[in-house]
Design a protein around this motif. Structure first.
Motif, PDB file in Angstrom:
ATOM      1  N   ALA A  28       0.579  -1.225  -0.110  1.00  0.00           N
ATOM      2  CA  ALA A  28      -0.128  -0.065   0.058  1.00  0.00           C
ATOM      3  C   ALA A  28       0.973   1.280   0.104  1.00  0.00           C
ATOM      4  O   ALA A  28       2.000   1.338   0.710  1.00  0.00           O
ATOM      5  N   SER A  29       0.419   2.411  -0.533  1.00  0.00           N
ATOM      6  CA  SER A  29       1.292   3.537  -0.632  1.00  0.00           C
ATOM      7  C   SER A  29       0.554   4.441   0.754  1.00  0.00           C
ATOM      8  O   SER A  29      -0.438   4.071   0.999  1.00  0.00           O
ATOM      9  N   VAL A  30       1.586   5.178   0.997  1.00  0.00           N
ATOM     10  CA  VAL A  30       1.250   5.958   2.230  1.00  0.00           C
ATOM     11  C   VAL A  30       1.082   7.306   1.973  1.00  0.00           C
ATOM     12  O   VAL A  30       1.763   8.033   1.373  1.00  0.00           O
ATOM     13  N   ALA A  31      -0.361   8.035   2.404  1.00  0.00           N
ATOM     14  CA  ALA A  31      -0.467   9.537   2.472  1.00  0.00           C
ATOM     15  C   ALA A  31      -0.231  10.221   3.440  1.00  0.00           C
ATOM     16  O   ALA A  31      -0.522   9.613   4.720  1.00  0.00           O
ATOM     17  N   GLY A  32       0.078  11.376   3.663  1.00  0.00           N
ATOM     18  CA  GLY A  32      -0.376  12.243   4.717  1.00  0.00           C
ATOM     19  C   GLY A  32      -1.173  13.425   4.593  1.00  0.00           C
ATOM     20  O   GLY A  32      -1.582  13.942   3.313  1.00  0.00           O
ATOM     21  N   ILE A  33      -1.943  14.115   5.575  1.00  0.00           N
ATOM     22  CA  ILE A  33      -2.612  15.290   5.408  1.00  0.00           C
ATOM     23  C   ILE A  33      -2.138  16.631   6.210  1.00  0.00           C
ATOM     24  O   ILE A  33      -1.847  16.229   7.236  1.00  0.00           O
ATOM     25  N   VAL A  34      -2.065  17.683   5.665  1.00  0.00           N
ATOM     26  CA  VAL A  34      -2.256  18.925   6.476  1.00  0.00           C
ATOM     27  C   VAL A  34      -3.236  19.706   6.119  1.00  0.00           C
ATOM     28  O   VAL A  34      -3.481  20.115   4.809  1.00  0.00           O
ATOM     29  N   GLU A  35      -4.040  19.760   7.121  1.00  0.00           N
ATOM     30  CA  GLU A  35      -5.148  20.363   6.834  1.00  0.00           C
ATOM     31  C   GLU A  35      -5.767  20.906   8.154  1.00  0.00           C
ATOM     32  O   GLU A  35      -5.808  20.208   9.181  1.00  0.00           O
ATOM     33  N   ASP A  36      -6.178  22.297   8.334  1.00  0.00           N
ATOM     34  CA  ASP A  36      -6.664  22.885   9.610  1.00  0.00           C
ATOM     35  C   ASP A  36      -7.856  22.402  10.113  1.00  0.00           C
ATOM     36  O   ASP A  36      -8.529  23.021  11.199  1.00  0.00           O
ATOM     37  N   ASN A  37      -9.067  22.187   8.939  1.00  0.00           N
ATOM     38  CA  ASN A  37     -10.300  21.970   9.356  1.00  0.00           C
ATOM     39  C   ASN A  37     -10.277  20.568   9.777  1.00  0.00           C
ATOM     40  O   ASN A  37     -10.212  19.430   8.907  1.00  0.00           O
ATOM     41  N   LYS A  38     -10.669  20.202  11.039  1.00  0.00           N
ATOM     42  CA  LYS A  38     -10.602  18.944  11.596  1.00  0.00           C
ATOM     43  C   LYS A  38     -11.700  17.897  10.913  1.00  0.00           C
ATOM     44  O   LYS A  38     -11.309  16.885  10.745  1.00  0.00           O
ATOM     45  N   LYS A  39     -12.705  18.505  10.539  1.00  0.00           N
ATOM     46  CA  LYS A  39     -14.031  17.773  10.011  1.00  0.00           C
ATOM     47  C   LYS A  39     -13.439  17.239   8.635  1.00  0.00           C
ATOM     48  O   LYS A  39     -13.307  15.847   8.222  1.00  0.00           O
ATOM     49  N   ILE A  40     -12.839  17.822   7.873  1.00  0.00           N
ATOM     50  CA  ILE A  40     -12.219  17.575   6.594  1.00  0.00           C
ATOM     51  C   ILE A  40     -11.160  16.589   6.927  1.00  0.00           C
ATOM     52  O   ILE A  40     -11.076  15.630   6.049  1.00  0.00           O
ATOM     53  N   ARG A  41     -10.083  16.919   7.547  1.00  0.00           N
ATOM     54  CA  ARG A  41      -9.065  16.167   7.767  1.00  0.00           C
ATOM     55  C   ARG A  41      -9.248  14.793   8.317  1.00  0.00           C
ATOM     56  O   ARG A  41      -8.923  13.888   7.742  1.00  0.00           O
ATOM     57  N   ASP A  42     -10.207  14.525   9.253  1.00  0.00           N
ATOM     58  CA  ASP A  42     -10.710  13.319   9.800  1.00  0.00           C
ATOM     59  C   ASP A  42     -11.226  12.503   8.588  1.00  0.00           C
ATOM     60  O   ASP A  42     -11.055  11.143   8.681  1.00  0.00           O
ATOM     61  N   LEU A  43     -12.216  13.288   8.081  1.00  0.00           N
ATOM     62  CA  LEU A  43     -13.052  12.387   7.023  1.00  0.00           C
ATOM     63  C   LEU A  43     -12.250  11.542   5.847  1.00  0.00           C
ATOM     64  O   LEU A  43     -12.362  10.603   5.506  1.00  0.00           O
ATOM     65  N   GLN A  75      -8.868  11.208   6.086  1.00  0.00           N
ATOM     66  CA  GLN A  75      -8.014  10.090   6.977  1.00  0.00           C
ATOM     67  C   GLN A  75      -8.732   8.965   6.894  1.00  0.00           C
ATOM     68  O   GLN A  75      -8.154   7.883   6.540  1.00  0.00           O
ATOM     69  N   ARG A  76      -9.856   8.921   7.465  1.00  0.00           N
ATOM     70  CA  ARG A  76     -10.921   7.766   7.483  1.00  0.00           C
ATOM     71  C   ARG A  76     -11.155   6.919   6.073  1.00  0.00           C
ATOM     72  O   ARG A  76     -10.773   5.713   6.070  1.00  0.00           O
ATOM     73  N   TYR A  77     -11.176   7.697   5.271  1.00  0.00           N
ATOM     74  CA  TYR A  77     -11.490   7.202   3.798  1.00  0.00           C
ATOM     75  C   TYR A  77     -10.205   6.505   3.352  1.00  0.00           C
ATOM     76  O   TYR A  77     -10.387   5.363   2.805  1.00  0.00           O
ATOM     77  N   LEU A  78      -8.856   7.215   3.304  1.00  0.00           N
ATOM     78  CA  LEU A  78      -7.983   6.703   2.797  1.00  0.00           C
ATOM     79  C   LEU A  78      -7.541   5.393   3.528  1.00  0.00           C
ATOM     80  O   LEU A  78      -7.065   4.517   3.287  1.00  0.00           O
ATOM     81  N   ASP A  79      -7.669   5.545   4.957  1.00  0.00           N
ATOM     82  CA  ASP A  79      -7.367   4.346   5.715  1.00  0.00           C
ATOM     83  C   ASP A  79      -8.197   3.128   5.496  1.00  0.00           C
ATOM     84  O   ASP A  79      -7.715   1.856   5.797  1.00  0.00           O
ATOM     85  N   MET A  80      -9.412   3.348   4.967  1.00  0.00           N
ATOM     86  CA  MET A  80     -10.229   2.020   4.418  1.00  0.00           C
ATOM     87  C   MET A  80      -9.894   1.508   3.116  1.00  0.00           C
ATOM     88  O   MET A  80     -10.488   0.530   2.845  1.00  0.00           O
ATOM     89  N   GLN A  81      -9.045   2.226   2.556  1.00  0.00           N
ATOM     90  CA  GLN A  81      -8.733   1.448   1.459  1.00  0.00           C
ATOM     91  C   GLN A  81      -7.386   0.369   1.323  1.00  0.00           C
ATOM     92  O   GLN A  81      -6.611   0.552   2.195  1.00  0.00           O
ATOM     93  N   ASP A  82      -7.635  -0.563   0.460  1.00  0.00           N
ATOM     94  CA  ASP A  82      -6.447  -1.801   0.341  1.00  0.00           C
ATOM     95  C   ASP A  82      -5.410  -1.121  -0.253  1.00  0.00           C
ATOM     96  O   ASP A  82      -4.350  -1.668   0.135  1.00  0.00           O
ATOM     97  N   ASP A  83      -5.364  -0.217  -0.940  1.00  0.00           N
ATOM     98  CA  ASP A  83      -3.914   0.404  -1.688  1.00  0.00           C
ATOM     99  C   ASP A  83      -3.298   1.492  -1.171  1.00  0.00           C
ATOM    100  O   ASP A  83      -2.482   2.011  -1.611  1.00  0.00           O
ATOM    101  N   LEU A  84      -4.027   2.013   0.131  1.00  0.00           N
ATOM    102  CA  LEU A  84      -3.578   3.326   0.555  1.00  0.00           C
ATOM    103  C   LEU A  84      -3.743   3.201   2.060  1.00  0.00           C
ATOM    104  O   LEU A  84      -4.692   2.563   2.724  1.00  0.00           O
ATOM    105  N   SER A  85      -2.860   3.929   2.688  1.00  0.00           N
ATOM    106  CA  SER A  85      -3.046   4.100   4.072  1.00  0.00           C
ATOM    107  C   SER A  85      -2.733   5.502   4.795  1.00  0.00           C
ATOM    108  O   SER A  85      -1.791   6.144   3.606  1.00  0.00           O
ATOM    109  N   CYS A  86      -3.015   6.102   5.538  1.00  0.00           N
ATOM    110  CA  CYS A  86      -2.994   7.470   6.015  1.00  0.00           C
ATOM    111  C   CYS A  86      -2.551   7.545   7.347  1.00  0.00           C
ATOM    112  O   CYS A  86      -3.424   7.826   8.359  1.00  0.00           O
TER     113      CYS A  86
END
Length: 211
Positions: A2-17, A19-30
């Motif tokens: 799996a490829s690894v992603a990171g997020i820099v975003e100050d809106n917690k709602k968008i950031r968490d959304l 991150q949760r979505y990417l972590d649910m993917q088979d080919d990505l983690s965050c």
């Protein structure tokens, strides 16, 4: 793997959304999602860097555009996609010049964000359609200026043409019957000769007739 992603975003709602979505993917983690460039830099000092970072522009403390330059200088292998509400030409080109490899607007859907990350890691330069139109208009309005110092070899010109055609590194390697490592080596040399930090800038220079 799996490829690894990171997020820099100050809106917690968008950031968490995201991150949760990417972590649910088979080919990505965050594994990392923070609200400032400073926090991301602290994380990178202690942990392996992600393959790609989604970065907002307006952040507490250091701006995302300034952050791109610092991250790309310290960790040149990390790819950066801007994910922002800003779509004015000035900010778009500042981000691309700083080293961003993609530029998405925040209304981009979660599946499209995932697709953009994977496209980027496969050698693409993802942009929201609205952003791509502005980039093309900007190129058409600018007078071409050849850079006499570029001096690309015929093979390097081939690689640039592959990037402009939207080919991945693997597809470029197949087209010219060379290895992916050779493609990467050529691209590093192209970056040095053209004084750029991203595929988007190489494509921009080519479309503007500067190469």
């Amino acid at each position: 793997m799996a490829s690894v992603a990171g997020i820099v975003e100050d809106n917690k709602k968008i950031r968490d959304l995201i991150q949760r979505y990417l972590d649910m993917q088979d080919d990505l983690s965050c594994p990392v999602a923070v609200d400032s460039v400073e926090e991301m830099l602290e994380y990178l000092e202690e942990h392996p860097g992600p393959d790609v970072i989604l970065m907002d522009i307006q952040l507490p403390g250091m701006s995302g555009i300034k952050g791109i330059g610092i991250i790309k200088e310290k960790y040149p292998d990390i790819e950066i996609i801007m994910l922002t509400v800003y779509h004015d030409s000035h900010k778009i080109f500042k981000a691309l010049r700083a080293g961003a490899s993609g530029y998405l607007l925040k209304h981009t859907s979660l599946p499209e964000i995932k697709e953009s990350i994977l496209k980027l890691l496969d050698g693409g330069a993802p942009m929201s359609p609205q952003i791509a139109r502005k980039v093309i208009t900007h190129f058409q309005e600018e007078t071409p200026k050849k850079d006499p110092d570029s001096n690309l070899t015929p093979r390097e010109h081939d690689i640039v043409n592959g990037l402009v055609d939207g080919l991945s590194y693997k597809m470029i390697a197949d087209r010219y019957d060379i290895s992916i490592d050779t493609v990467r080596a050529h691209i590093r040399n192209i970056y040095k000769k053209l004084h750029v930090n991203s595929k988007a800038e190489v494509i921009a220079k080519s479309l503007k007739g500067e190469i």
